[in-house]
Design an enzyme around this catalytic site. Structure first.
Site, PDB file in Angstrom:
ATOM      1  CG  HIS A  53      -3.055   5.009   0.138  1.00 32.20           C
ATOM      2  ND1 HIS A  53      -3.152   4.477  -0.727  1.00 32.20           N
ATOM      3  CD2 HIS A  53      -4.047   5.006   1.167  1.00 32.20           C
ATOM      4  CE1 HIS A  53      -4.033   3.855  -1.169  1.00 32.20           C
ATOM      5  NE2 HIS A  53      -4.746   3.734   0.389  1.00 32.20           N
ATOM      6  CE  LYS A 109      -3.916   2.013   2.779  1.00 30.11           C
ATOM      7  NZ  LYS A 109      -4.688   1.414   3.361  1.00 30.11           N
TER       8      LYS A 109
END
Length: 210
Positions: free
Chosen positions: A103, A101
């Site tokens: 963010h 991921k």
């Protein structure tokens, strides 16, 4: 005996079926196990209790649980919940993302930080790829793989002379805990007097068993 209860649950849900099935390996098996059919709240809750009982009765020491994506995610969640609710063991758990991921908190690990002795939770071991990746993830975080917990050990050879479970045990030096093994299933069939099915399973084990 929890194996008999587990077999009954699997038969009731259609997770375990007898007949003639072609496996990915090309082998024609007299039985088929599909853990994907633990697909209701009641079913996955029951499965979690069997996993928790098998893990804690194995004697293997562990501090937390890890589920490899994707199948291991609901399994590790259900097992952790069952341990807390039914076995008085409130343990941290985590699982991985297939892709990092980029963010928010980022990273590939969701849940508790990987620390101490980590028990890996999966459904079955076929090629052992998910276990290999899990071991690498756990060690990369400075934690120690403690073992592997699966629903079924088919106790049959892979490409060589060993089973997939034996290969994991030899390669990584990890104990593999199975809620159900083929020998348990055969003992259940014998006790139930289901000789026709038992004969087909025995013939399959004679050909491919370890």
């Amino acid at each position: 005996m929890h194996q008999s209860d587990f077999i009954k649950l699997c038969l009731d849900l259609g997770v375990l079926r007898f007949g003639e099935f072609t496996l990915k390996s090309g082998r024609r098996s007299p039985y088929f196990f599909n853990a994907g059919l633990f697909n209701t709240g009641l079913a996955i809750g029951s499965l979690g209790r069997f996993y928790a009982r098998a893990a804690l009765s194995s004697g293997v020491p562990f501090d937390m649980l890890f589920g490899p994506a994707y199948k291991g995610i609901p399994l590790v969640t259900a097992t952790a919940a069952a341990m807390a609710e039914h076995e008085a063991r409130n343990l941290p758990f985590a699982f991985n993302r297939k892709e990092a991921k980029d963010h928010g908190e980022g990273g590939t690990i969701v849940g508790a930080p990987l620390k101490g002795r980590v028990l890996i939770i999966d459904d079955v071991i076929t090629a052992g790829t998910a276990i290999r990746e899990s071991v690498e993830i756990i060690r990369a975080q400075g934690a120690t793989p403690a073992g592997v917990l699966i629903a079924l050990d088919r106790e049959e050879r892979g490409q060589g002379t060993m089973s997939a479970v034996q290969e994991v045990q030899q390669t990584f030096g990890l104990p593999v805990i199975a809620v159900l093994r083929l020998r348990d299933l055969m003992a259940h069939l014998e006790a139930a007097g289901d000789r026709a099915v038992l004969q087909t399973v025995q013939a399959y084990r004679d050909q491919y068993g370890i």
